[in-house]
Write a protein that holds these residues in place. Structure first.
Motif, short mmCIF file in Angstrom:
data_model
loop_
_atom_site.label_atom_id
_atom_site.label_comp_id
_atom_site.label_asym_id
_atom_site.label_seq_id
_atom_site.Cartn_x
_atom_site.Cartn_y
_atom_site.Cartn_z
N LEU A 182 1.06 -0.87 0.06
CA LEU A 182 -0.10 0.50 -0.29
C LEU A 182 0.46 0.99 0.00
N ASN A 183 0.36 2.54 -0.80
CA ASN A 183 1.75 3.20 -0.96
C ASN A 183 0.17 4.51 -1.30
N ILE A 184 0.98 6.00 -1.53
CA ILE A 184 0.25 7.08 -1.11
C ILE A 184 0.44 7.24 -3.45
N GLY A 185 0.97 6.30 -3.89
CA GLY A 185 0.95 6.38 -5.33
C GLY A 185 1.69 5.24 -6.01
N GLU A 187 4.39 5.72 -8.33
CA GLU A 187 5.33 6.54 -8.76
C GLU A 187 6.87 6.24 -7.20
N ILE A 195 9.06 1.72 3.10
CA ILE A 195 8.06 1.19 1.63
C ILE A 195 8.92 1.28 0.53
N GLU A 214 -3.07 1.39 -4.29
CA GLU A 214 -3.47 3.00 -3.91
C GLU A 214 -4.32 2.81 -3.43
N GLY A 215 -5.23 3.52 -2.18
CA GLY A 215 -6.54 3.41 -1.64
C GLY A 215 -7.26 3.15 -2.13
N SER A 216 -7.57 4.08 -3.78
CA SER A 216 -8.18 4.19 -4.41
C SER A 216 -8.83 2.12 -5.50
N LEU A 219 -10.53 -1.95 -2.81
CA LEU A 219 -11.51 -2.84 -2.73
C LEU A 219 -12.31 -3.24 -4.61
N ARG A 220 -11.53 -2.98 -5.61
CA ARG A 220 -11.46 -3.40 -6.61
C ARG A 220 -10.50 -4.41 -6.69
N THR A 232 -2.59 1.89 9.44
CA THR A 232 -3.18 2.63 8.22
C THR A 232 -3.85 1.29 7.76
N LEU A 236 -8.37 1.91 7.11
CA LEU A 236 -8.32 1.47 5.81
C LEU A 236 -9.63 0.68 6.18
#
Lengths: 313, 313
Positions: A182-185, A187, A195, A214-216, A219-220, A232, A236
């Motif tokens: 899990l990361n914030i992007g 890149e 991380i 990413e967080g988005s 759920l996928r 986190t 989450l």
């Protein structure tokens, strides 16, 4: 088919002993594999519930006189309260009298008892609490850590990746589970140094490592395992688990619409995914949510049975 | 009604200059307050888009010859690429030629330029990126930090609480916004030492501090501001924002059902909540999502106009 022997803490959930025992009874209709249960808790309370349920077969009672309250120091409770349900259950397991433990009680007490009584697996400094996050694929993702380790260094994150991979592999028939961080992007320069270092190490150690999510994307359900720190992960997990009941709250006032939506959205219902395994422990220990309904307890029992079966190979 | 003057980076979004300029045009129908825009970017590209849109009124063009690529070191780009859209926009603001800046470009470049060119507010060591999380109340919660500060100490979390409170207060007519700290439980012994210390300090500094909230409460919209570190905030924000599009993906295949659900669930559509303000900066700077549609850009423009208006009191 060897009967699988479980110890269940029947005092630990928010909804009391009756809900937990009802869940165990319910579990019998969800698996054909035979299992027996030692009910760990206050004997008088247990007998009252069993007589109400009119179902006493397949149960043994392990009377536990101690109670762990909010004022007890959780990390030491496993030592001071040897007669509490969690500690008795784990002790039965250490003595070889049961194959697995299930509890909806305090995570820290359960983790402390598991680490100090059952012990850690080789090369694991920090066992992790993992949990299944519902996803829109209908196949849950294993997220870890979700609250046992709030601050994590590189070595911990890498261990979590390995533990999650090994646990999911138990249930995947020949297929190797995929793992992401899990990361914030996406890149390769985004994120903390722990991380970024963990990504390099996991990439060299696991052929199915898929890099960052990413967080988005959680759920996928794009990967089978997602690794993160326990703070986190806890936030989450709880946010993702709130989606299904909130959707029903927003949409469910129209009875017809509500029924259609419930049917379609049911893949996101966290109740379907059972308990969270403690990974890195020398033994099978599962933590159910404090707020587990009998249905959620039932699935936790089945998860425990399936984990012991899969572990035997 | 003084015209509010904005600088907008039209090169920074994932969908290109046309989407951003279309969003600015769209914003005119969402507010009656007059505003003018300096379009910061490649002049040739901007002129092509404007002629396609057949709408050139109210725009000035600030030609920006520099481009910040993925290989540039973001933290230094504000210094080395003075001719890039973000740095030009912030510089126009520092020179008093515009009142606020909006960009969908790189967060770190925007933050670096804002900190070093506009400067920080007194007593703020770490400015924060805040964002509006959609909630089922229909009133979004301000979450901060969401990615500018990955590791946070007590002093940072306390500052975020104060900054979030002050920003929300701008829009609340006499009512004082409530503030909470994100944590893994409500019990006063759960969480990191930074969170526990921050809770004590916020409790003594803000009369509307409400203690801890968990991940499951975020979408319920129980408080006006939620404080957390930037890693957790980024993950949580993106997960919450994924909820609306995923619900539509799961439920929307039936046209009639889809329309009913879209109408009811629209309060959770993140597109409605515009850009994320950079707080703790001596000036109004807003960061739109990289993936902003023209509608999301339009709401970001309105948010910028409203923030400048509210700040003038």
């Amino acid at each position: 088919m060897h009967t699988i022997r479980l110890a269940v803490d029947v005092m630990g959930g928010d909804y009391g002993t009756r809900t937990i025992i009802a869940g165990i009874v319910e579990a019998r209709s969800l698996t054909t594999w035979p299992f027996s249960v030692r009910l760990c808790g206050n004997e008088k309370t247990i007998r009252e519930v069993l007589s109400l349920l009119q179902d006493e077969t397949g149960f043994e009672i392990e009377n536990c006189p101690d109670y762990i309250g909010q004022n007890d120091i959780a990390a030491r409770s496993w030592k001071q309260k040897s007669g509490s349900p969690i500690v008795r259950a784990i002790t039965l397991q250490a003595e070889g009298l049961v194959d697995a433990t299930v509890s909806a009680g305090d995570t820290r007490v359960l983790l402390g008892a598991a680490i100090f009584i059952l012990g850690r697996l080789p090369d694991v400094t920090r066992p992790a609490l993992a949990a299944f996050v519902p996803t829109i694929t209908g196949r849950p993702t294993l997220l870890l850590d979700v609250g046992a380790n709030l601050n994590c260094r590189t070595e911990h994150l890498v261990t979590f990746g390995r533990l999650g991979f090994e646990y999911q592999k138990l249930f995947f028939d020949g297929y190797l589970p995929t793992v992401a961080l899990l990361n914030i992007g996406k890149e390769p320069y985004k994120g903390t140094s722990a991380i970024l270092e963990s990504a390099e190490l996991l990439n060299s150690q696991l052929s199915t490592f898929r890099g960052f999510v990413e967080g988005s994307q959680v759920l996928r359900g794009e990967t089978d395992v997602i690794v993160c720190d326990g703070f986190t992960g806890n936030v989450l997990l709880k946010a993702c688990e709130s989606f299904f009941p909130l959707t029903m709250a927003v949409l469910g006032d129209d009875a017809k619409l509500g029924a259609q939506i419930r049917e379609k959205m049911t893949i996101l219902n966290p109740e379907h995914y059972g308990a969270a395994p403690l990974l890195g422990i020398a033994g099978t220990v599962l933590k159910a949510h404090g707020c587990s309904s009998s249905g959620a307890i039932a699935r936790s029992i089945v998860r425990a049975v399936d984990t012991v079966r899969a572990g035997r190979g």
